[in-house]
Motif scaffolding. Structure first.
Motif, short mmCIF file in Angstrom:
data_model
loop_
_atom_site.label_atom_id
_atom_site.label_comp_id
_atom_site.label_asym_id
_atom_site.label_seq_id
_atom_site.Cartn_x
_atom_site.Cartn_y
_atom_site.Cartn_z
N GLU A 124 40.79 -7.58 -31.15
CA GLU A 124 40.31 -8.62 -29.73
C GLU A 124 39.20 -7.56 -28.85
N LEU A 125 38.22 -8.47 -29.11
CA LEU A 125 37.32 -7.78 -27.16
C LEU A 125 38.25 -7.39 -26.35
N PRO A 126 38.66 -6.51 -26.02
CA PRO A 126 39.31 -5.38 -24.66
C PRO A 126 39.05 -6.59 -23.62
N TYR A 127 40.50 -6.71 -22.92
CA TYR A 127 40.65 -8.61 -22.49
C TYR A 127 41.20 -7.62 -21.75
N HIS A 128 42.05 -8.28 -20.46
CA HIS A 128 42.64 -8.26 -19.00
C HIS A 128 44.43 -8.22 -19.35
N PRO A 142 42.66 21.44 -23.55
CA PRO A 142 41.99 20.79 -22.56
C PRO A 142 40.63 20.23 -23.23
N ASP A 143 40.53 20.64 -23.71
CA ASP A 143 39.76 19.37 -24.72
C ASP A 143 40.04 17.71 -25.27
N ILE A 144 41.58 17.49 -24.72
CA ILE A 144 41.94 16.47 -25.32
C ILE A 144 42.87 15.17 -23.59
N PHE A 145 42.27 14.38 -23.11
CA PHE A 145 42.66 14.41 -21.89
C PHE A 145 43.28 12.66 -22.20
N ALA A 146 44.52 12.16 -21.64
CA ALA A 146 45.42 11.26 -21.51
C ALA A 146 45.30 10.64 -19.63
N ILE A 147 45.55 9.14 -19.98
CA ILE A 147 45.23 8.59 -19.31
C ILE A 147 46.16 7.31 -18.94
N GLY A 148 46.36 6.64 -18.14
CA GLY A 148 47.08 4.94 -18.01
C GLY A 148 49.08 5.10 -18.23
N ASP A 149 49.53 4.02 -19.15
CA ASP A 149 50.83 4.05 -18.85
C ASP A 149 51.52 5.44 -20.24
N CYS A 150 50.58 5.57 -20.65
CA CYS A 150 51.42 6.56 -21.75
C CYS A 150 51.89 8.07 -20.76
N ARG A 181 55.23 8.61 -13.49
CA ARG A 181 54.96 8.63 -14.40
C ARG A 181 54.80 6.71 -13.78
N LEU A 182 53.23 6.16 -13.74
CA LEU A 182 53.70 4.52 -13.49
C LEU A 182 52.39 3.68 -15.12
N GLU A 183 53.70 2.48 -14.52
CA GLU A 183 52.83 1.57 -15.42
C GLU A 183 52.09 0.59 -14.22
N SER A 184 50.89 0.69 -14.25
CA SER A 184 49.67 -0.15 -14.21
C SER A 184 48.04 0.03 -13.80
N VAL A 185 47.88 -1.18 -13.76
CA VAL A 185 46.47 -1.54 -14.73
C VAL A 185 45.46 0.11 -13.40
N GLN A 186 46.05 0.18 -12.01
CA GLN A 186 46.17 0.30 -11.62
C GLN A 186 45.35 2.04 -11.36
N ASN A 187 46.32 2.56 -11.94
CA ASN A 187 46.64 3.33 -12.46
C ASN A 187 46.15 3.40 -13.66
N ALA A 188 45.70 2.91 -13.94
CA ALA A 188 45.22 2.96 -15.53
C ALA A 188 43.51 3.56 -14.97
N VAL A 189 43.13 2.80 -14.58
CA VAL A 189 41.87 2.70 -13.64
C VAL A 189 41.41 3.85 -13.41
N TRP A 235 49.52 1.59 -6.35
CA TRP A 235 49.43 0.10 -6.07
C TRP A 235 49.28 -1.01 -7.11
N PHE A 236 49.86 -1.91 -6.50
CA PHE A 236 50.87 -3.26 -7.69
C PHE A 236 50.68 -4.24 -6.89
N TRP A 237 50.72 -5.84 -7.91
CA TRP A 237 50.81 -6.56 -7.92
C TRP A 237 51.97 -7.44 -9.09
N SER A 238 52.30 -8.15 -8.47
CA SER A 238 53.01 -10.02 -9.17
C SER A 238 52.73 -11.67 -8.41
N ASP A 239 52.54 -12.06 -9.17
CA ASP A 239 51.91 -13.16 -9.08
C ASP A 239 53.77 -14.14 -9.75
#
Length: 419
Positions: A48-52, A281-289, A302-310, A332-336
């Motif tokens: 799928e085209l990358p999505y929210h 040093p030539d490999i970076f990692a970002i996000g939940d992992c 370790r954070l599981e959040s969109v904010q941290n990944a961005v 920061w986080f949020w939940s609806d």
């Protein structure tokens, strides 16, 4: 960990990103916006085209058309000269030769590599669960499509959710809006017991019960039985719950196997430095992992959040393109859930005192302290508390706890900050 400055020749090199969700996509576009002239390739196993992701358990699940919300239009990738390769799996990282092995045997070279593989749903080894055709997770758009189909095919619309975390609770509120009869089974005595206080746990428990949710806490699911066209969820105390399908929301598995196989340092997440470099040093990692050292909280987290990944994506891109390090950020986080928006800034773990501030009906905030230091603010339908808490935590200010707890005192920095 190494922090090597980029030189002028590096901008002509190629960057490959494994994972095209929030972290990977934001990294690619941020890198291009900051002047990177080399090639950028995003590889993702999802076709799928990358999505929210956050709307999956809410707006996407509730919508009749069940459409994903793209992070970027397809044309944007072309315009930014970002090669998007979807439905492609990376089988291995060859650090010595700086190339990836893709499914099918194809090799993809890189000069700089970014791992943004995130997490997958953890499916517990409950007897009878894996043999059932109607159990789902809530991680991908394909999951939501399958869940909607199962709900539409159901006459009784009985849903059992195993796990009372945020994903389970958000999904429960969406199922109620779709006319389902929902039971949430949580192993702990309280929902969200590991991530929030009794105050917030009890508020959300009462909220869901008031909406018709059957909330069963302190129960361990031990078996799933097939009874006709129904799944019978059996708990250790002998209680049983009928369902047309089961949603599993008990946690995640980190997608770190590629990093482990490549010999990178992985300790409850891929360890990265302040600019998201791994032990290579030539490999970076970002996000939940990933696992990184928080200068705000003076510990590895370790954070599981969109904010941290961005944030990590933008920081790593800044370092690659400019050779400069990003400023520390506050999580920061949020939940609806139903008509309530929960906004969280900071991390509450380790608090020794909390202060509750009540505003109008349905509006309140919980302030978490360690001694005199504010660690976290959870605000329900009260953005002002969230915004002010963010400023205080970011600047390390001290506050008057009595003023916070007194709703007759206006919530402003001038009135609650200790001079």
């Amino acid at each position: 960990m190494q922090s090597t400055e980029m030189n002028e020749t590096d901008v002509n090199q190629n960057v490959v990103v494994i994972g095209a969700s929030h972290g990977g996509v934001n990294f690619g576009f941020s890198l291009r916006q900051q002047g990177w002239q080399g090639s950028i390739t995003l590889v993702d196993s999802d076709p799928e085209l990358p999505y929210h992701r956050p709307p999956l358990s809410k707006k996407t699940l509730q919508s009749e058309e069940c459409l994903s919300t793209p992070l970027k239009a397809e044309k944007a990738y072309t315009d930014s000269k970002i090669d998007l390769r979807l439905g492609v799996t990376v089988d291995a990282i060859d650090r010595e030769n700086k190339q990836l092995t893709l499914n099918g045997g194809e090799s993809l070279p890189y000069d700089k590599l970014v791992i943004a593989t995130g997490c997958s749903a953890f499916i517990p080894p409950i007897p009878g669960l894996l043999s059932q055709s109607k159990y789902f997770a809530m991680r991908t758009f394909a999951d939501v499509q399958a869940i909607q189909a199962a709900l539409n095919e159901s006459n009784d619309k009985e849903v059992v959710i195993i796990g009372g975390g945020y994903i389970g609770l958000e999904s429960a509120s969406s199922f109620v809006s779709l006319g389902a009869k929902v039971t949430v089974i949580e192993k702990q005595e309280k929902i969200l017991s590991r991530v929030t206080s009794s105050v917030m746990s009890e508020f959300l428990s009462d909220l869901h019960v008031s909406k018709g949710i059957a909330l069963e806490t302190g129960k361990d699911v031990v078996e799933i039985k097939q009874v006709g066209c129904k799944q019978l969820v059996v708990c250790g105390d002998g209680s049983e719950y009928s369902s047309d399908f089961i949603l599993v929301g008990v946690g995640v598995r980190l997608n770190t196997q590629l990093a482990i196989n490549a010999g990178l340092v992985v300790e409850e997440g891929i360890k990265v430095n302040g600019v998201c470099q791994t032990s290579d040093p030539d490999i970076f990692a970002i996000g939940d992992c990933t696992k990184h050292y928080s200068t705000v909280y003076d510990r590895w987290i370790r954070l599981e959040s969109v904010q941290n990944a961005v944030d990590q994506a933008k920081g790593a891109a800044q370092f690659l393109a400019k050779g400069t390090s990003p400023a520390p950020v506050v999580p920061w986080f949020w939940s609806d859930q139903y008509e309530y928006k929960l906004q969280i800034v900071g991390l509450s773990q380790g608090y020794d005192e909390l202060v509750v501030r009540k505003e109008d009906e349905g509006q309140f905030s919980v302030w978490y302290f360690l001694g005199e230091r504010l660690l976290c603010v959870e605000a329900v339908n009260h953005t002002k508390s969230y915004v002010l808490g963010t400023q205080i935590i970011k600047k390390g200010l001290l506050v008057d706890k009595a003023a916070i707890s007194d709703s007759s005192v206006a919530l402003s920095k001038e009135l609650i900050i200790k001079q």
